[in-house]
Design an enzyme around this catalytic site. Structure first.
Site, PDB file in Angstrom:
ATOM      1  NE  ARG A 188     -13.234  14.959  -9.210  1.00 10.36           N
ATOM      2  CZ  ARG A 188     -14.280  15.635  -9.936  1.00 10.36           C
ATOM      3  NH1 ARG A 188     -14.231  15.649 -10.867  1.00 10.36           N
ATOM      4  NH2 ARG A 188     -14.301  17.064  -9.702  1.00 10.36           N
TER       5      ARG A 188
ATOM      6  CE  LYS B 215       1.615  -3.742  -1.160  1.00  4.73           C
ATOM      7  NZ  LYS B 215       2.573  -2.621  -0.941  1.00  4.73           N
TER       8      LYS B 215
HETATM    9  C1  LIG Z   1       2.987  -1.640  -2.149  1.00  7.23           C
HETATM   10  C2  LIG Z   1       4.290  -0.250  -0.981  1.00  7.23           C
HETATM   11  C3  LIG Z   1       2.838   0.970  -1.276  1.00  7.23           C
HETATM   12  C4  LIG Z   1       1.831   1.116  -2.868  1.00  7.23           C
HETATM   13  O1  LIG Z   1       0.727   0.915  -2.361  1.00  7.23           O
HETATM   14  P1  LIG Z   1       0.501   0.042  -4.172  1.00  7.23           P
HETATM   15  O2  LIG Z   1      -1.090   0.665  -3.963  1.00  7.23           O
HETATM   16  O3  LIG Z   1       0.800  -0.536  -5.183  1.00  7.23           O
HETATM   17  O4  LIG Z   1       0.729   1.559  -5.211  1.00  7.23           O
HETATM   18  C5  LIG Z   1       3.169   2.152  -0.698  1.00  7.23           C
HETATM   19  N1  LIG Z   1       4.333   1.779   0.212  1.00  7.23           N
HETATM   20  C6  LIG Z   1       4.670   0.718   0.347  1.00  7.23           C
HETATM   21  C7  LIG Z   1       5.700   0.408   1.723  1.00  7.23           C
HETATM   22  C8  LIG Z   1       3.951  -0.587  -0.846  1.00  7.23           C
HETATM   23  O5  LIG Z   1       4.621  -1.581   0.608  1.00  7.23           O
END
Ligand SMILES: *Cc1c(COP(=O)(O)O)cnc(C)c1O
Length: 412
Positions: free
Chosen positions: A65, A215
């Site tokens: 982990r 992202k």
């Molecule tokens: C997408 C996003 C998140 C969350 O990310 P995930 O990996 O989808 O949980 C957090 N903050 C912002 C600004 C985002 O656009």
């Protein structure tokens, strides 16, 4: 490498976390994908020595982990990217935000949140989980409301996201950091818009940074991951204690994919940044378009702050049409061929997401926009469509937008 001339951050990013040479003087370019469920030790004494290092906050591995060399390589690269000393990988961006807040907040504490943050923060983390544990929360618009009036005696954390989700309000992070610290609280910033590197929140005063690696860092729409980053060692020990309790683990395969994405982040971002401005300007020239929310546009109210604090632009904008109904917004999105309908962003591909006025209602920025329409004698706006402008040819993207606008106009 010379010591006299500091390397450009792009260069450091490309080499961060690369494996060193072995005893024979050779090494692969990329960190190996090391999967394991547990860690073997030669002797008990060596196991105990590593245990002691982990107890004082060092990210060494005693168990699956805790991650492997693959995870260490990614953590090192993320620290380079954000100018941090400590990084923790989380199964998603939301998980990283929850980790940061839970590390710093307890029963009876208050977290103050800017009102344009990513929607699951108020609706999934704070109003459900935190409320059950007696953690108070409230919201404010830093663009119009002085933060001092919203800080409470029990405010331990101020949480900000800049630019905001959907309307991309650019916040004055250094000013928020000064007020937060004067109050004895800590500032946590979501740096996902900036892909962890177009803005350096820690240089601007943030104590903690959360990022959705899902992202742009991943960059290819094929993984979920998040990271929490810090500079301060004492803060890092508090986070590690919570991290251990939550039991987060991410796969070495996914960590390796994020590392791969990081190597091309600067070139991808440069193209997203060019494309988004070309699409934004094209949209502004369309008679059906009322407004484009995009801090890179000189007409955007956040443009001056964006120029001051950011080194570039991502691929996001939101477009507001003059008199489209909610039905027309949906018809516009449905008619798009190259843009898929979907949440998220940061991959290579273009996406569109209609966001209704009801969903935007808690944003002070949206309430201001609606008030301006009312003053101009216009009916309330049905909402916006957020676009993620991908790496496709811009002419193809604008042609797709054009035919979808025409289609939406025919649905009356
Ligand atoms: C997408 C996003 C998140 C969350 O990310 P995930 O990996 O989808 O949980 C957090 N903050 C912002 C600004 C985002 O656009």
């Amino acid at each position: 490498m010379t010591d006299s001339r500091p390397l450009h951050p792009h260069t450091r990013l490309l080499h961060a976390g690369q494996p060193g040479f072995n005893g024979d003087g050779n090494a692969p370019v990329n960190a190996a994908i090391v999967r394991t469920s547990t860690v073997r030790f030669a002797t008990v004494a060596q196991m105990d020595a590593l245990k002691k290092r982990r107890q004082v906050g060092e990210q060494v591995s005693l168990y699956g982990r805790h991650g492997t060399d693959t995870h260490r390589a990614l953590e090192a690269a993320l620290c380079t990217l954000e100018g941090a000393n400590h990084a923790w990988l989380a199964p998603s961006g939301v998980a990283a935000i929850t980790l940061g807040m839970l590390s710093l907040l307890g029963h009876g504490d208050h977290v103050l949140i800017t009102d344009s943050v990513y929607d699951p923060v108020p609706h999934r983390i704070v109003s459900t989980l935190f409320a059950r544990f007696g953690i108070e929360s409230s919201y404010f618009d830093p663009l119009t409301q002085p933060i001092e009036e919203h800080l409470r005696s029990n405010t331990r954390v101020v949480y900000a996201e800049s630019p905001g989700s959907i309307l991309f309000e650019v916040l004055d992070i250094p000013a928020i950091a000064r007020a937060t610290h004067a109050h004895g609280a800590l500032l946590m910033v979501d740096n996902t818009w900036a892909a962890g590197y177009l803005q350096a929140p820690m240089d601007l005063g943030a104590d903690l940074v959360a990022c959705a690696l899902t992202k742009y860092q991943g960059g290819h729409s094929d993984l979920m991951q998040g990271a929490l980053l810090a500079r301060d060692d004492a803060l890092a020990r508090r986070i590690l204690a919570t991290y251990e309790a939550l039991g987060y683990a991410v796969s070495a395969d996914d960590a390796s994919l994020v590392l791969r994405g990081l190597r091309t982040l600067p070139v991808r971002m440069a193209q997203h940044g060019r494309h988004v401005l070309e699409v934004a300007n094209w949209l502004l020239a369309q008679p059906e378009v009322e407004n484009v929310y995009c801090p890179g546009l000189p007409s955007d109210p956040g443009h001056a702050l964006w120029k001051r604090d950011f080194s570039g632009h991502n691929g996001l904008l939101s477009v507001q049409f003059k008199d489209f109904t909610g039905q027309q917004l949906n018809a516009f999105a449905d008619a798009l061929q190259l843009h898929s309908i979907g949440a998220s962003w940061g991959g290579y591909e273009s996406l569109a997401l209609p966001v209704t006025s009801a969903a935007l209602a808690p944003h002070q920025g949206w309430q201001r926009a609606q008030k301006q329409r009312e003053q101009a004698g216009l009916p309330p706006s049905a909402g916006v469509v957020r676009l993620h402008v991908g790496l496709e040819d811009v002419g193809d993207l604008t042609a797709d937008l054009q035919q979808a606008i025409q289609h939406a106009c025919s649905v009356r």
